[in-house]
Design an enzyme around this catalytic site. Sequence first.
Site, short mmCIF file in Angstrom:
data_model
loop_
_atom_site.label_atom_id
_atom_site.label_comp_id
_atom_site.label_asym_id
_atom_site.label_seq_id
_atom_site.Cartn_x
_atom_site.Cartn_y
_atom_site.Cartn_z
N ASP A 57 0.82 -1.20 0.00
CA ASP A 57 0.00 0.00 0.00
C ASP A 57 0.86 1.26 0.00
OD1 ASP A 57 -2.61 1.41 0.49
OD2 ASP A 57 -1.59 1.96 2.35
N GLU B 213 1.46 -0.51 -5.17
CA GLU B 213 0.53 0.57 -5.45
C GLU B 213 1.37 1.85 -5.44
OE1 GLU B 213 -3.19 3.18 -3.77
OE2 GLU B 213 -1.72 2.28 -2.45
#
EC number: 2.4.1.18
Length: 755
Positions: free
Chosen positions: A431, A484
């Site tokens: 993330d 990401e």
Amino acid sequence: MTVSILLDSLKDDGQKLSECRHESPFSILGPQPFKDKWIIRIWMPEASAVELIIKETKIQLQNPNHEWIFEGVMEKDPGTDYQVKVNRGGIEHVQNDPWSFRKEWMGEIDRHLFAEGNHHHIWRKMGAHLTEIDNKQGVMFCLWAPHAKSVSVIGDINSWDGRHHPMQKRLGGIWELFIPGLGEGDLYKYEIRTEKGHCYEKADPYGFQHEVRPAKSSVISKIDSFQWNDQSWISKRDNRDPLKQPISVYEMHLGSWMHASSEDPFVNSNGEHRAPVPAADMKPGSRLLTYKELANKVIPYVKERGFTHIELMPISEHPFDGSWGYQVTGWYAPTSRYGSPDEFRDFVDSCHKEGIGIILDWVPGHFPKDQHGLAYFDGSHLYEHSDPRIGEHKEWGTLIFNYSRNEVRNFLVANLIFWFDQFHIDGIRVDAVASMLYKDYLRPEGEWIPNEDGGNENFEAVRFLQQANHVLFQHFPGALSIAEESTTWTGVTKPTDMDGLGFNLKWNMGWMHDMLDYFEIDPWFRQFNQNNITFSICYNFTENFMLALSHDEVVHGKSHLLHKMPGDDWQKYANTRALLAYMWTHPGKKTIFMGMEFGQRQEWNVWDDLQWDLLNYEPHKGIQKLVDDLNSLYKREPALWRNDFDEYGFQWIDCDDNKNSVISFMRREKTDGEWLVIVANFTPQNHSNYRIGVPVDGFYEEIFNTDASQYGGSNLGNMGGKSTDLYNIHSYENSIDLCLPPLSVLVLKHKSKKN
């Protein structure tokens, strides 16, 4: 034999122990050599009497130096082969002496590797371990807290009183204590006293299980005991290149995919009934599904849809449901909201049995400030930076890991290996990588510190990511490591030996933004925005991209995918079908968020179910059927995935017809020499005679059409396919004359002749 040995220093030691200020209880407690004999000292706060029991012999101990230090003299060292009978307030019990178990748990090599940041299996030492020492069952506690003045284990065993079980400080800031008699399921925390006298109660950073929120204790839990049945899956995974396989990912949040009625029994993997797990903001009359229930419901559903992987939003233990799992406090434990660690292992094992891989959202970029977590852990900024300009995400209210500290980096790298080793996951999605790479991420001018070269790159975070990916692929060569990463940072998916970050996939955030911007435009204006639909190919082969339509795009007022689309309901459905089909035919692996596969209408709500009732309506069943068939087409046509990251795998036929908002291209693969022709019409007007060039003459079978009636379309098409004409267009001698339905994507496959 009992002899009172009066020592002034013991009075000081007793005072320190009673005030939780002693860092070396082993120096005075347990068996201690004294001239040619041995003194046994037992630390027993608030006890009125203590007896030593050796075999059949009982010896009444004295407390001449401190009221809670009981001692007696013996002729020889009893080792650990004795017990103590304690009378506390008229209540008696017998126990083994924790301070008789003196052997170091963390050896010299373990400490050395941890100190240099290279102990890839440090969880086998840190944490609370069910073990046996000298034929005594118990738990070995091991913690890193170098700046603590003292550390105690607290739990039900001592009424959560830190005076009872002080730990021994070892080299390198490691604290250890073996407590006999503790077992699986017992609760515990660490009570940490600082040099300034402050006291903190902390959950175990390496705890393998934690209580269900809002409770905050760690739970003693076993590891390495689950009986896995996925050896064939793991072997196959680690002996092939995942980038040369079809990857279609169903991203989901376990707690909001579906709930159960609060009246339904909460049943674990052993068939045992337990109390329901509530959430304060959950819809009335509902409860969370268990891992077992999720396995029974999710796995058949995902398998029927044809996805290859499930991506779980973070399931590491976290205190606040509303964080979606992105504010982790229990890094080495799956959340107990849905059951035990072994029940999660069973969920993964069941997925593998059905041919479905598991990807976990992993969050090494920040952590919350919750008092029982890592923040200010031992009275110092141990895991985070002390300077908020580099140690805090103010917009998120979280702290940033200090990647320059070896032990902190080791905590994270080993955690990555832990999830693959202990839970057999197949991949991670990391993330907010950009928040790690840039020192000025979401920071105003003057509120960040440049690196040593004066730039905004975070070199420490870069080295951490490189180490994490390098170690991961050393241990698990078939793993997926997905970034990401939302910027143009170069080399995200390059190997670390080429100075890349070492991921093997990167979410294509540019494609996602361009596509959603394009599809939100009224179709008449799309002719002026053709670049949105074609630009991704200009940079497509600079990284190994995964196309993702994620949870972030269906919250905070952004609308769900279906309601981003312009026009009436028919156009919304058709646009959604066209976008999904373009996604599946565009180069790159695929990820969509739960609910998109059937046209969820409402924004995602972490407290609620998906809108499963929509599947009572044909248009939503049509979108679901479309996704099923896209996944089936995708897996059976290697041209759609085999050369995803090779320029050979994609060839434009025509990308310049912006007037009609039509594009056409080929997907190709080298192994068998097959190719597909894809034609997309992104306006509501059908084109009954639209000609495109093709490389080879023959018959082109229409193998997929998003406008088919089974998907809710108008059922326009090409009667099963078209034969070529000797008509030069798009630099090809042969061409086919097609009917392009409104807001549609067609897929055609060459055959030498019509069957």
